[in-house]
Structure formats: structure tokens, C-alpha cells
Design an enzyme around this catalytic site. Structure first.
Site, PDB file in Angstrom:
ATOM      1  CE1 TYR A  84      -1.718 -10.668   1.149  1.00  9.28           C
ATOM      2  CE2 TYR A  84      -0.018 -12.352   1.188  1.00  9.28           C
ATOM      3  CZ  TYR A  84      -0.506 -11.144   1.616  1.00  9.28           C
ATOM      4  OH  TYR A  84       0.217 -10.414   2.500  1.00  9.28           O
ATOM      5  CE  LYS A 112       8.396 -11.715   6.093  1.00  7.71           C
ATOM      6  NZ  LYS A 112       7.888 -10.364   5.818  1.00  7.71           N
ATOM      7  CE1 TYR A 156       2.411  -6.796   2.615  1.00 13.94           C
ATOM      8  CE2 TYR A 156       4.285  -7.402   3.978  1.00 13.94           C
ATOM      9  CZ  TYR A 156       2.961  -7.542   3.643  1.00 13.94           C
ATOM     10  OH  TYR A 156       2.164  -8.403   4.352  1.00 13.94           O
ATOM     11  CG  ASP A 194       9.009  -2.921   8.020  1.00 14.32           C
ATOM     12  OD1 ASP A 194       9.655  -3.901   8.427  1.00 14.32           O
ATOM     13  OD2 ASP A 194       7.868  -3.011   7.520  1.00 14.32           O
TER      14      ASP A 194
HETATM   15  C1  LIG Z   1       6.654  -9.628   6.250  1.00 16.59           C
HETATM   16  C2  LIG Z   1       6.775  -8.176   6.490  1.00 16.59           C
HETATM   17  C3  LIG Z   1       5.910  -7.508   7.375  1.00 16.59           C
HETATM   18  C4  LIG Z   1       4.766  -8.192   8.078  1.00 16.59           C
HETATM   19  O1  LIG Z   1       5.183  -9.187   8.948  1.00 16.59           O
HETATM   20  P1  LIG Z   1       4.122 -10.316   9.420  1.00 16.59           P
HETATM   21  O2  LIG Z   1       4.886 -11.113  10.425  1.00 16.59           O
HETATM   22  O3  LIG Z   1       3.753 -11.080   8.183  1.00 16.59           O
HETATM   23  O4  LIG Z   1       2.963  -9.608  10.002  1.00 16.59           O
HETATM   24  C5  LIG Z   1       6.107  -6.146   7.575  1.00 16.59           C
HETATM   25  N1  LIG Z   1       7.100  -5.487   6.949  1.00 16.59           N
HETATM   26  C6  LIG Z   1       7.945  -6.097   6.102  1.00 16.59           C
HETATM   27  C7  LIG Z   1       9.044  -5.310   5.458  1.00 16.59           C
HETATM   28  C8  LIG Z   1       7.810  -7.463   5.829  1.00 16.59           C
HETATM   29  O5  LIG Z   1       8.631  -8.063   4.958  1.00 16.59           O
END
Ligand SMILES: *Cc1c(COP(=O)(O)O)cnc(C)c1O
Length: 437
Positions: free
Chosen positions: A20, A286, A152, A257
Site C-alpha cells: 500500500y 498467516k 478484510y 476466513d
Molecule cells: C491477511 C488476510 C488475508 C489475505 O492473506 P494474504 O496472505 O495476504 O493474501 C485474508 N483474510 C484475512 C482475514 C487476513 O487477515
């Protein structure tokens, strides 16, 4: 290093995009010379280095810290075998063993695993599964996702389309993004009771949105319990239970997610456990590899797997080049075993208590709107946008690395931080904020 720090930083600014960031007005970056335990070693520009506790755990990944001997060894051992092979027509033990382990530790209905390279791609795969599932069920108009504001889910296009429309900068991509169905953000607060008026109003609004779009929606997509990059915002398990009910009522799939919340961060191994809710599809990433390599996974139920596999395409239509990369799978397996082999829940509670105590004084500072802690996540929300360079510098002078965004100064530290290190994170954040007021 063969060249001067100044030259490396100049070349960085001229050549490289950062997250960003602008290339016309690049923000300051600091040169990393090393990292071990919970500390980064940064070049001080004067021929030396300075150490800082990484209160961000490299964007929430490095739960065991850096240069962990067990994780270092897992990578080295796998390099000595083979680093990568294609996953089309071939397989390997690290992928199978990690798949087994993930199925074991995630909610029981999840029985199948798709490995990919990043969180965003795992969300793409989850959404593709949901779309193919509805087609296979003969529900052809169901091409949209239902989500809530404030979320997000990543930076590629489909995940971006389910990010919060304002924070996610949808206005820049008008016309290029799928228009998804948005419900209101759940009311703030993990502890909000299910008979709370704000919760009841939210639930009514969500019921109405779901009913209105019942024939268009393939799946509900949300981050369970804690919205991360959208605002470090905890909400009540009752909200998640309602989303599960609505999904069941209307034949939507529920995609959770857990890329940010997975592997203990909120106090349970997966955040959905706070609500006792099982998803149809789950994304993890992550912390999956302990921050060593890029890897994510999309898990699904047998119903989803069979329906998609027996549907019109006869397959799940996705297959990245680096699918199930053996190095990443090997270190992920080692990281998961390392986590489960200790009383991780006690560690997260300990950190939670330390952050609660350490950040409490921030609540009395002028310009602070809210202080909140959930699991090993500590957040100070300001009344306006953060002064990023000033706060970063002020915390670094106190030996702590942070990366605030929007109006949020927060920490998601490695679980291996000692009580003293957690206390230092708390005081560094509090004093850095105080200094500017
Ligand atoms: C970081 C994140 C993503 C994206 O993961 P990347 O490995 O950066 O593509 C998707 N969803 C959530 C909740 C996240 O924290």
C-alpha cells in the site's frame, strides 16, 4: 553486506513497491540485518544495529518467533530431500501429513484440504468452491457473496469485492469489482449478550438482507469473531450463530476466513469455537507456517467436496504452480506440532492478561477512543488517523516495532514473548501515543 546502507535504501525506494505504498513519495523503510527469538535486528544507519521486539509478529504470522531451531530444522531437512515438485500427478509426505493434521484440529465436518500460496488465493478458492457448489445443485442465479461491512479478505479481486467497501477502496475499482451483498457490521464487543437491543437490531437487518437476496447468494463470507485488517474489531459469537442459521435456512454455504484468527490468536484454536459454529468452508493462512513461508489452505466438508467433484466441471477448477509446496508444508507441520505440543492456550491467556494490564493506562490518554484486548490481540483506537512515522519512531526508541494503520495502534505479538516483553510492548505503545498528545 557489500554495499552501504544508504545505497540499499536508495535503490529500494527507486525500485520496489512496498505494501500500500507510493513510489513517488515512498515512506521510510528500515533495513533488517537479522531476526531471532521475538526480536528484529535493524540497521541503525551508523554502522551498528538496534534490536526491537516485533509486536506485529510479521503481520501476525511469526507466532513462535524467528530462527526457531525446530522450524529452521524442518526447512533444512526438507531442502535436503526436495524443495518443490508440481502437485499435478505427484504428491509428497509433507502435504499428506499436514492435510491430516489440519483436518484433525479444525471443526469436525471439514474433511478435505486445498493448499495454495497465500491467504487471498485461499479465499478465491473458497468462493470458487461455493459458486461451483451452487451450480452443481442447479441453483444457477447464485453468483454473489453475502458479507458484513468492516471485513478484510485479501487484495486480489474477488477477496477485495468482499472487503469493506469504504476501507477496501471499492471506489477506485468501480465497474471492475463484483457487487456483493453487504449487511451492516455486527455491533462491537465480544461480550455483547444476545438479548442486547443493538444485537437484535443487527440480527433483524441481516435476516432482511438474506431474505431479499436469497436467490442470488451462493455463500456468506466473514471473519469469525474478530475482523482484522478491516478494523481490529471483535464481535459477539451470537452474530456468528445467526449467520450459520441464515446459511442453513437459505441454502447458502458459510465460509469462515480464519487467516488472521486461526492457530490460537483469539484464545481458542479457531475463532469459530467461541460460537460453536462449524463452517462449510474454512480458510487458514498467516500463522500456518509460523511465518516461515507463504502457504494457505482452504478446507471443506465432504458435502461440498463431493457436490463440486460430481458437478458439471467434474473437478475443482483451480491449481496453482506452487500448490502444496513441500518446504512450506514441512515447516507448517512443524509449526502446528510446536503449537499443539505446548499449553498454547495458557500462553495466549498469559499474553492477554499482560496486554490488558499494559494497555490499560492508554485509556486515560487524550485522543484515545477505545482500548480492547481479545486473546493475544491488543488494540488502542485513536480519535483520528495515526501519525505513522512519529508513532513508529517513538515505539522503536523504546525497543518495540509496531505498524499502526488508520486510527489503530495494535499488537499481535509472538506467543513466545515473556511477561517482561509483553509489558514493554504495552508501555511502548502507551508512551508513544502519550508523546504525541
Ligand atoms: C491477511 C488476510 C488475508 C489475505 O492473506 P494474504 O496472505 O495476504 O493474501 C485474508 N483474510 C484475512 C482475514 C487476513 O487477515
Amino acid at each position: 553486506m557489500s554495499r552501504s546502507v544508504g545505497e540499499v535504501l536508495r535503490q529500494d525506494a527507486a525500485l520496489l513497491w512496498h505494501p500500500y505504498a507510493s513510489l513517488s513519495e515512498p515512506g521510510r523503510v528500515r533495513l533488517v540485518r537479522g531476526a531471532s527469538g521475538v526480536r528484529l535486528r535493524l540497521d541503525d544507519g551508523q554502522g551498528g544495529t538496534v534490536e526491537a521486539i516485533d509486536a506485529m509478529a510479521s503481520w501476525w504470522c511469526a507466532i513462535h518467533g524467528y530462527r526457531h531451531p525446530v522450524l529452521d530444522r524442518a526447512v533444512r531437512d526438507q531442502v535436503a530431500e526436495f524443495s518443490h515438485v508440481m502437485f499435478g500427478g505427484l504428491t509428497h509426505e509433507p502435504a499428506v501429513a499436514l492435510g491430516e493434521r489440519l483436518v484433525e484440529i479444525t471443526p469436525a465436518p471439514l474433511q478435505h484440504v486445498f493448499f495454495c500460496d497465500s491467504g487471498s488465493v485461499s479465499v478465491e478458492v473458497a468462493i470458487k468452491l461455493a459458486l461451483q457448489y451452487q451450480v452443481a445443485r442447479g441453483r444457477h442465479g447464485r453468483t454473489r457473496m453475502l458479507t458484513v461491512r468492516g471485513g478484510y479478505h485479501g487484495d486480489t479481486f474477488t477477496p477485495m469485492s468482499v472487503c469493506d467497501p469504504v476501507n477496501g477502496m471499492h471506489s477506485l475499482f468501480t465497474g471492475a469489482l463484483t457487487e456483493q451483498v453487504f449487511g451492516p457490521q455486527p455491533p462491537a464487543g465480544f461480550d455483547r449478550p444476545a438479548d442486547d437491543p443493538e444485537y437484535l437490531a443487527w440480527a433483524d437487518a441481516l435476516r432482511a438482507v438474506a431474505a431479499e437476496h436469497r436467490d442470488q447468494v451462493a455463500a456468506i463470507v466473514v471473519e469469525p469473531i474478530l475482523q482484522g485488517a478491516g478494523g481490529m474489531y471483535p464481535y459477539s459469537p451470537a452474530c456468528l450463530r445467526l449467520l450459520r442459521e441464515l446459511a442453513d435456512e437459505y441454502g447458502f454455504l458459510l465460509i469462515l476466513d480464519e487467516i488472521a484468527t486461526g492457530f490460537g490468536r483469539t484464545g481458542t484454536l479457531f475463532a469459530s469455537e467461541h460460537a460453536g459454529v462449524d463452517p462449510d468452508i474454512l480458510c487458514v493462512g498467516k500463522a500456518l507456517t509460523g511465518g516461515y513461508l507463504s502457504l494457505a489452505a482452504t478446507l471443506c466438508t465432504t458435502d461440498v467436496a463431493r457436490t463440486v467433484s460430481d458437478g458439471p466441471g467434474g473437478a475443482l477448477m483451480h491449481g496453482p504452480t506452487f500448490m502444496a509446496n513441500p518446504l512450506a508444508c514441512a515447516v507448517a507441520l512443524a509449526s502446528v506440532e510446536l503449537l499443539l505440543g505446548q499449553d498454547w492456550s495458557a500462553e495466549v491467556s498469559r499474553i492477554s492478561a499482560g496486554l490488558t494490564a499494559g494497555l490499560a493506562p492508554a485509556a486515560d490518554l487524550s485522543g484515545v477512543k477505545d482500548v480492547r484486548v481479545l486473546g493475544a490481540v491488543g488494540v488502542v483506537q485513536l480519535g483520528g488517523p495515526v501519525d505513522l512515522p512519529r508513532l513508529t519512531e517513538a515505539a522503536l526508541r523504546r525497543g518495540v516495532w509496531i505498524r499502526p494503520f488508520r486510527d489503530l495502534v495494535y499488537t499481535m505479538p509472538p506467543y513466545v514473548c515473556t511477561d517482561e516483553e509483553i509489558a514493554l510492548i504495552g508501555s511502548a505503545i502507551t508512551e508513544a501515543i502519550a508523546e504525541g498528545n
